[in-house]
Design an enzyme around this catalytic site. Structure first.
Site, mmCIF file in Angstrom:
data_model
loop_
_atom_site.group_PDB
_atom_site.id
_atom_site.type_symbol
_atom_site.label_atom_id
_atom_site.label_comp_id
_atom_site.label_asym_id
_atom_site.label_seq_id
_atom_site.Cartn_x
_atom_site.Cartn_y
_atom_site.Cartn_z
ATOM 1 N N ASP A 81 -9.551 -31.118 17.215
ATOM 2 C CA ASP A 81 -8.567 -30.417 16.380
ATOM 3 C C ASP A 81 -8.191 -29.088 17.028
ATOM 4 O O ASP A 81 -8.934 -28.570 17.879
ATOM 5 C CB ASP A 81 -9.180 -30.167 14.985
ATOM 6 C CG ASP A 81 -8.138 -29.964 13.903
ATOM 7 O OD1 ASP A 81 -6.948 -29.783 14.225
ATOM 8 O OD2 ASP A 81 -8.527 -29.984 12.722
ATOM 9 N N GLU A 103 -9.521 -31.109 7.269
ATOM 10 C CA GLU A 103 -10.017 -30.843 8.633
ATOM 11 C C GLU A 103 -11.502 -30.523 8.617
ATOM 12 O O GLU A 103 -12.259 -30.967 9.486
ATOM 13 C CB GLU A 103 -9.226 -29.690 9.257
ATOM 14 C CG GLU A 103 -7.793 -30.087 9.608
ATOM 15 C CD GLU A 103 -6.912 -28.928 10.033
ATOM 16 O OE1 GLU A 103 -5.887 -29.189 10.678
ATOM 17 O OE2 GLU A 103 -7.221 -27.769 9.720
HETATM 18 C C1 5RP Z 1 -3.748 -27.032 10.723
HETATM 19 C C2 5RP Z 1 -4.574 -26.304 11.718
HETATM 20 C C3 5RP Z 1 -4.114 -26.324 13.128
HETATM 21 O O1 5RP Z 1 -5.107 -26.912 13.916
HETATM 22 C C4 5RP Z 1 -3.877 -24.894 13.566
HETATM 23 O O2 5RP Z 1 -2.926 -24.302 12.699
HETATM 24 C C5 5RP Z 1 -3.360 -24.837 15.024
HETATM 25 O O3 5RP Z 1 -2.092 -25.421 15.094
HETATM 26 P P1 5RP Z 1 -1.286 -25.510 16.441
HETATM 27 O O4 5RP Z 1 -2.015 -26.458 17.349
HETATM 28 O O5 5RP Z 1 0.072 -26.021 16.030
HETATM 29 O O6 5RP Z 1 -1.193 -24.118 17.028
HETATM 30 O O7 5RP Z 1 -5.588 -25.710 11.414
HETATM 31 O O8 5RP Z 1 -4.211 -26.855 9.418
#
Ligand code: 5RP
Length: 219
Positions: A81, A103
Site C-alpha cells: 500500500d 487499509e
Molecule cells: C488511501 C491512502 C493512500 O495510500 C495514500 O493517500 C497515498 O496515496 P498516493 O499513492 O496516491 O500518494 O492511504 O487511503
C-alpha cells in the site's frame, strides 16, 4: 510523467516482485498502488487478491486480477500500500484517499505489510492532518470530544463511516494513536504504528530502494 510519478512507479514496480504464484495478496489504494496493479498484471502471476477500496477493486478486476471479498480469510501473505507520510521510525499516516479503515484491517492480516512511496512522503516527524473515520451516530458529540477535527467533504466510506481529519498537534504519534483509538465514535484513524510495517520502498531520484528504519539502524 512527472519525476514524482516516475518515483511512485519505480517503488511500485520494485514491490511487485514480492507477489508470487499461489499467494493471497492485499492491495492498497491510491495513485502509487495504481502503478502496482499495472505491474502485477504485466507479470501474469497466478495470485488471489483482496482490495482495500472499491476503486482498487474496479481497477484490479479490469486488469483481469483474481479479486475475492475479504470474507472467510484470516491471513494474507503480503499486503502492499501507499502512504501520505512515513517518519524515520516507520510511523505512517494513511487515509488521504479515505480508505484507512479497510487499509489497516488488511495490513493487520498480512504476514508482511510493505509500503511504497515517492520521497515526498518521507517526513522528519508526523504532523496533521490525521485522517479519521467516525460513526455517523452521535457525530457532533464525537467531534466535541476529539477537538481540532474537520469533516472532509467526501462521500461516506463503503462501510458508512464519516470521513474527517484531526488537525491538532501530533507531539507523540503513539500517544495520539492511543487517544484516538480510545475515543468513542472513532471507527479508525490513519496512524499506522511501526509494528504493522515490514518495510518501506521509496522511489527517489529515479531509483527504488528499501528504506532503513531509524530504530533498526541504532540497534
Ligand atoms: C488511501 C491512502 C493512500 O495510500 C495514500 O493517500 C497515498 O496515496 P498516493 O499513492 O496516491 O500518494 O492511504 O487511503
Amino acid at each position: 510523467m512527472s519525476a514524482q510519478d516516475d518515483d511512485k512507479r519505480l517503488a511500485a514496480e520494485a514491490s511487485s516482485i514480492m507477489v508470487q504464484d499461489g499467494m493471497l495478496v492485499g492491495l492498497g489504494t491510491g495513485s502509487t498502488v495504481a502503478y502496482l496493479l499495472t505491474a502485477i498484471a504485466a507479470r501474469r502471476v497466478t495470485a488471489t487478491y483482496v482490495c482495500t477500496s472499491p476503486r482498487t477493486q474496479a481497477i484490479a478486476t479490469g486488469l483481469g486480477l483474481d479479486v475475492r471479498p475479504f470474507d472467510g480469510i484470516t491471513r494474507l501473505d503480503v499486503a502492499i500500500d501507499g502512504a501520505d507520510q512515513v517518519d524515520p521510525d516507520f510511523w505512517l499516516v494513511k487515509g488521504g484517499g479515505a480508505a484507512h479503515t479497510r487499509e489497516k484491517l488488511i495490513a493487520a492480516a498480512a504476514d508482511r505489510f510493505v509500503v511504497i512511496v515517492d520521497s515526498s512522503k518521507l517526513v522528519d516527524a508526523i504532523r496533521a492532518p490525521i485522517p479519521l473515520e467516525l460513526m455517523a451516530f452521535g457525530l457532533s458529540s464525537t467531534l466535541e470530544r476529539l477537538g481540532d477535527t474537520e469533516l472532509r467533504d467526501v462521500p461516506p466510506s463503503p462501510d458508512g463511516g464519516v470521513i474527517a481529519d484531526y488537525r491538532g498537534a501530533v507531539d507523540d504519534p503513539a500517544l495520539l494513536a492511543a487517544r484516538l483509538s480510545s475515543t468513542p465514535g472513532v471507527v479508525e484513524h490513519g496512524l499506522f504504528g511501526p509494528h504493522l510495517v515490514s518495510g518501506v520502498i521509496v522511489g527517489r531520484d529515479g531509483q527504488a530502494t528499501w528504506l532503513q528504519r531509524r530504530s533498526a539502524q541504532s540497534g
